[in-house]
Design a protein around this motif. Structure first.
Motif, PDB file in Angstrom:
ATOM      1  N   SER A  68      16.516   5.346  36.446  1.00 30.21           N
ATOM      2  CA  SER A  68      15.799   6.190  35.497  1.00 30.21           C
ATOM      3  C   SER A  68      16.646   6.376  34.248  1.00 30.21           C
ATOM      4  N   ALA A  69      15.998   6.656  33.131  1.00 34.62           N
ATOM      5  CA  ALA A  69      16.716   6.901  31.878  1.00 34.62           C
ATOM      6  C   ALA A  69      15.876   7.796  30.981  1.00 34.62           C
ATOM      7  N   ARG A  70      16.558   8.596  30.204  1.00 39.76           N
ATOM      8  CA  ARG A  70      15.907   9.426  29.190  1.00 39.76           C
ATOM      9  C   ARG A  70      15.758   8.580  27.928  1.00 39.76           C
ATOM     10  N   ILE A  71      14.533   8.335  27.508  1.00 40.35           N
ATOM     11  CA  ILE A  71      14.264   7.445  26.379  1.00 40.35           C
ATOM     12  C   ILE A  71      13.399   8.173  25.353  1.00 40.35           C
ATOM     13  N   THR A  72      13.798   8.080  24.091  1.00 43.99           N
ATOM     14  CA  THR A  72      13.028   8.658  22.989  1.00 43.99           C
ATOM     15  C   THR A  72      12.388   7.545  22.175  1.00 43.99           C
ATOM     16  N   LEU A  73      11.111   7.691  21.910  1.00 43.17           N
ATOM     17  CA  LEU A  73      10.391   6.783  21.023  1.00 43.17           C
ATOM     18  C   LEU A  73      10.179   7.486  19.690  1.00 43.17           C
ATOM     19  N   TRP A  74      10.391   6.760  18.585  1.00 43.39           N
ATOM     20  CA  TRP A  74      10.205   7.316  17.251  1.00 43.39           C
ATOM     21  C   TRP A  74       9.064   6.596  16.542  1.00 43.39           C
ATOM     22  N   GLY A  75       8.298   7.340  15.764  1.00 47.86           N
ATOM     23  CA  GLY A  75       7.196   6.741  15.036  1.00 47.86           C
ATOM     24  C   GLY A  75       6.285   7.803  14.460  1.00 47.86           C
ATOM     25  N   SER A  76       5.024   7.457  14.283  1.00 44.80           N
ATOM     26  CA  SER A  76       4.036   8.362  13.701  1.00 44.80           C
ATOM     27  C   SER A  76       2.824   8.451  14.616  1.00 44.80           C
ATOM     28  N   GLY A  77       2.247   9.649  14.730  1.00 48.77           N
ATOM     29  CA  GLY A  77       1.082   9.847  15.581  1.00 48.77           C
ATOM     30  C   GLY A  77       1.390   9.741  17.059  1.00 48.77           C
ATOM     31  N   ASN A 133      -4.827   8.678  10.999  1.00 50.75           N
ATOM     32  CA  ASN A 133      -5.356   8.478  12.344  1.00 50.75           C
ATOM     33  C   ASN A 133      -4.606   7.429  13.148  1.00 50.75           C
ATOM     34  N   ASP A 134      -3.760   6.627  12.478  1.00 53.45           N
ATOM     35  CA  ASP A 134      -3.067   5.548  13.174  1.00 53.45           C
ATOM     36  C   ASP A 134      -1.784   6.044  13.829  1.00 53.45           C
ATOM     37  N   SER A 135      -1.507   5.527  15.021  1.00 53.74           N
ATOM     38  CA  SER A 135      -0.242   5.783  15.706  1.00 53.74           C
ATOM     39  C   SER A 135       0.617   4.528  15.614  1.00 53.74           C
ATOM     40  N   ARG A 136       1.912   4.710  15.351  1.00 54.65           N
ATOM     41  CA  ARG A 136       2.829   3.576  15.232  1.00 54.65           C
ATOM     42  C   ARG A 136       4.149   3.899  15.917  1.00 54.65           C
ATOM     43  N   ILE A 137       4.674   2.924  16.643  1.00 59.60           N
ATOM     44  CA  ILE A 137       5.993   3.048  17.261  1.00 59.60           C
ATOM     45  C   ILE A 137       6.975   2.251  16.418  1.00 59.60           C
ATOM     46  N   LEU A 138       8.009   2.922  15.903  1.00 62.02           N
ATOM     47  CA  LEU A 138       9.002   2.261  15.056  1.00 62.02           C
ATOM     48  C   LEU A 138      10.233   1.809  15.832  1.00 62.02           C
ATOM     49  N   ARG A 153       8.436  -6.350  28.020  1.00 64.96           N
ATOM     50  CA  ARG A 153       7.366  -5.359  28.133  1.00 64.96           C
ATOM     51  C   ARG A 153       6.943  -4.891  26.745  1.00 64.96           C
ATOM     52  N   SER A 154       5.758  -4.321  26.693  1.00 67.56           N
ATOM     53  CA  SER A 154       5.284  -3.635  25.497  1.00 67.56           C
ATOM     54  C   SER A 154       5.274  -2.143  25.767  1.00 67.56           C
ATOM     55  N   LEU A 155       5.786  -1.369  24.821  1.00 67.52           N
ATOM     56  CA  LEU A 155       5.691   0.085  24.882  1.00 67.52           C
ATOM     57  C   LEU A 155       4.370   0.500  24.255  1.00 67.52           C
ATOM     58  N   THR A 156       3.720   1.496  24.833  1.00 65.91           N
ATOM     59  CA  THR A 156       2.465   1.990  24.276  1.00 65.91           C
ATOM     60  C   THR A 156       2.471   3.510  24.235  1.00 65.91           C
ATOM     61  N   VAL A 157       1.926   4.042  23.157  1.00 68.31           N
ATOM     62  CA  VAL A 157       1.638   5.471  23.037  1.00 68.31           C
ATOM     63  C   VAL A 157       0.227   5.552  22.483  1.00 68.31           C
ATOM     64  N   GLY A 158      -0.725   5.890  23.346  1.00 71.61           N
ATOM     65  CA  GLY A 158      -2.115   5.825  22.927  1.00 71.61           C
ATOM     66  C   GLY A 158      -2.471   4.403  22.535  1.00 71.61           C
ATOM     67  N   ASP A 213       0.809  -1.218   0.000  1.00 73.07           N
ATOM     68  CA  ASP A 213       0.000   0.000   0.000  1.00 73.07           C
ATOM     69  C   ASP A 213       0.842   1.268   0.000  1.00 73.07           C
ATOM     70  N   GLY A 214       2.172   1.121  -0.013  1.00 72.74           N
ATOM     71  CA  GLY A 214       3.041   2.289  -0.028  1.00 72.74           C
ATOM     72  C   GLY A 214       3.102   3.031   1.285  1.00 72.74           C
ATOM     73  N   GLY A 215       2.659   2.396   2.367  1.00 72.25           N
ATOM     74  CA  GLY A 215       2.653   3.062   3.661  1.00 72.25           C
ATOM     75  C   GLY A 215       3.854   2.759   4.526  1.00 72.25           C
ATOM     76  N   ARG A 216       4.754   1.886   4.045  1.00 72.70           N
ATOM     77  CA  ARG A 216       5.893   1.487   4.869  1.00 72.70           C
ATOM     78  C   ARG A 216       7.094   1.182   3.982  1.00 72.70           C
ATOM     79  N   LEU A 217       8.298   1.486   4.487  1.00 75.70           N
ATOM     80  CA  LEU A 217       9.563   1.143   3.847  1.00 75.70           C
ATOM     81  C   LEU A 217      10.430   0.416   4.863  1.00 75.70           C
ATOM     82  N   ASP A 218      11.038  -0.696   4.447  1.00 75.48           N
ATOM     83  CA  ASP A 218      11.912  -1.454   5.340  1.00 75.48           C
ATOM     84  C   ASP A 218      13.129  -1.935   4.568  1.00 75.48           C
TER      85      ASP A 218
END
Length: 544
Positions: free
Chosen positions: A342-351, A325-330, A390-395, A297-302
């Motif tokens: 504790s740690a400073r962690i960045t999540l990358w993705g869309s939405g 409308n979709d959120s994705r964690i890459l 664990r699973s990471l979640t954003v929304g 569908d042209g929505g992803r590149l790997d």
């Protein structure tokens, strides 16, 4: 039939000028493609009629003998055209060859589902160990000389596979007398059983290809969220902007690494067969190439990027379109958190600019910065946080691959086997390095290390050393002569050529045990792998 073939770091550098020129004139890794002003070079079908039909005659149904009965990747067609130029004297300019590669790959390529199992060889991934083929004698008859992927990235019917067998015998007439050839009725097997097996396993006509031919091909222009990992360096993420340009695409990267350092890049690409992205450009100031696959569908590149002259050096690349409308964690800047820290962690993705950020029970997340393609948090795990995956979640977005741990149970060196190659020292071929990581693991439910249910925590800071792998390596002083191990797990081989300081004046090759040592609190853990540093690779086709 029980052996495994090892694909350890094929390289793009080719000392033979004619080979380098032919390959460079084949697969376009970005750059402008032929346009109407280029005349014949712009018309693939006209080129086929002009350059190919003199030898490949038309059959009763109008198809060209051999040519129209094969499907291959862009790299496969490049190798075919190189052979036509080198062995048969076909007159093709580099521009004409590029046009033909695109023409054939678009008309007679592989569907995404067909190339998927073998993308490791297209992406030039180092340290891949292929599994033996479980169909008859294919491993011995075919994969003893080249990779299984080279077979799997072609499609022919049984008759055309038989013609390829005939070509092999004509081109290499001693093949049936070589090891694992002379111990069996080679010609009888090769001319009867093997074509039928290959025609059944890798047929010319498939539902997947018919479906892909009819499917609309996606426009990949737009803004993308990107994430990836480079062994020995760490994770990175950010955005990429893709725009149409000169019959292909232009891409601009705006990334940061796990520590927040900017990584800028840009390049151009050509897309073959509607999904096969081949790009060239720069990343962090270094020349790179990209081999990616677009989703249907042209929505992803790997895929993977790698240094132009050192394709064993590179990293993964995953991208999704920004928006919708979709959120994705890459990906994440790190894949673990120790209980009580504790740690400073960045999540990358869309939405990622909406919804609660979660790391599971016992871990809190304070948002430090946030946008559509990244969210940075201060993550804190309680002392009694339950260890494990664990699973990471954003929304509504969810991603696996994160772990909380109290103490590591084991460390593995990854890869557990790979190859480096001597080079340089005045020679035409540069050395080929080998990169290792020390990866922490937790025992799984069975309570035993080294089993399938172990939980992967992630790459850990480590100290590195090498030892002789066996008595022969100790006697030859391989540790002294083979090369050096860097602080980040990068092995750099010694220069090529006979060394008069060694026994027998041999090359600086070596058989080494790689030791990664991780200090986890009051506990010291080690993992080991094997490295063979060997001689240069002189013949380096796009697909081995």
């Amino acid at each position: 039939m029980g052996h495994k073939r090892r694909n350890a770091g094929p390289r793009h550098y080719r000392p033979l000028g004619v080979l380098l020129g032919a390959i460079a004139g084949g697969v376009v890794f970005g750059g402008a493609v032929a346009t109407a002003k280029d005349g014949l070079a712009a018309d693939g079908q006209a080129l086929v009629e002009e350059r190919c039909s003199a030898c490949h005659q038309k059959e009763a149904d109008g198809s060209l003998h051999r040519i129209d009965h094969v499907r291959k990747t862009p790299e496969g067609w490049t190798m075919t055209l190189f052979r036509m130029r080198q062995f048969h004297g076909v007159a093709l300019s580099d521009e004409e060859q590029r046009t033909l590669v695109r023409h054939f790959a678009d008309r007679q390529g592989l569907a995404p589902e067909e190339s998927a199992p073998y993308r490791y060889v297209l992406e030039r991934r180092p340290s891949v160990v292929e599994e033996p083929v479980n169909d008859g004698d294919l491993t011995v008859m075919c994969a003893r000389c080249h990779s299984v992927a080279r077979i799997g990235l072609q499609r022919r019917d049984a008759d055309e596979w038989r013609r390829l067998v005939n070509f092999h015998l004509g081109q290499w007439p001693t093949i049936e007398y070589s090891a694992q050839g002379r111990d069996r009725k080679w010609w009888e097997i090769a001319s009867t059983e093997i074509p039928q097996t290959l025609g059944g396993k890798f047929p010319f006509k498939t539902d997947a290809w018919t479906s892909w031919q009819a499917a609309p091909k996606p426009d990949l222009s737009g803004r993308w969220a990107v994430a990836g990992h480079r062994a020995g360096i760490g994770s990175y993420g950010g955005t990429a902007t893709i725009a149409k340009a000169d019959g292909g695409y232009r891409i601009t990267y705006d990334l940061t690494d796990a520590a927040g350092k900017p990584l800028k890049g840009e390049g151009t690409s050509v897309v073959y067969t509607g999904y096969e992205w081949r790009g060239t450009g720069t990343l962090d100031g270094k020349p790179v190439r990209e081999v990616l696959a677009a989703s249907r569908d042209g929505g992803r590149l790997d895929g993977r990027w790698f240094l132009t002259r050192q394709d064993e050096v590179g990293g993964t690349l995953h991208a999704v379109r920004v928006g919708g409308n979709d959120s994705r964690i890459l990906g994440a800047s790190q894949s673990f958190l120790k209980a009580g820290t504790s740690a400073r962690i960045t999540l990358w993705g869309s939405g990622l600019d909406r919804g609660e950020v979660g790391f599971g029970p016992g871990v809190s997340a304070k948002i430090l910065s946030r946008g559509p393609t990244s969210v940075t948090v201060e993550a804190t795990a309680t002392v009694d946080a339950t260890p494990g995956a664990r699973s990471l979640t954003v929304g509504k977005a969810k991603s696996d691959g994160f772990a909380v741990y109290t103490k590591l149970d084991s460390v593995r060196v990854e890869p557990d086997f790979t190859i480096a190659r001597v080079g340089g020292n005045g020679g035409a071929v540069p050395p080929m390095t080998a990169q290792f990581e020390a990866v922490g693991y937790l025992n799984g439910p069975d309570g035993k290390p080294g089993t399938e249910d172990d939980v992967r925590v992630g790459p850990m800071p480590a100290s590195w050393s090498v030892e002789p792998f066996n008595d022969a390596a100790a006697q030859m002083e391989d540790v002294k002569f083979a090369g050096t191990m860097g602080r980040n797990g990068l092995f750099s081989p010694t220069g090529a050529g006979p060394n008069p300081q060694r026994q027998f004046g041999t090359n600086n090759i070596g058989d080494l045990k790689v030791v990664g040592t991780v200090v986890d609190g009051s506990t010291t853990l080690t993992g080991t792998g094997r490295l063979i540093s060997t001689v240069q690779r002189w013949n380096d086709p796009p697909i081995h």
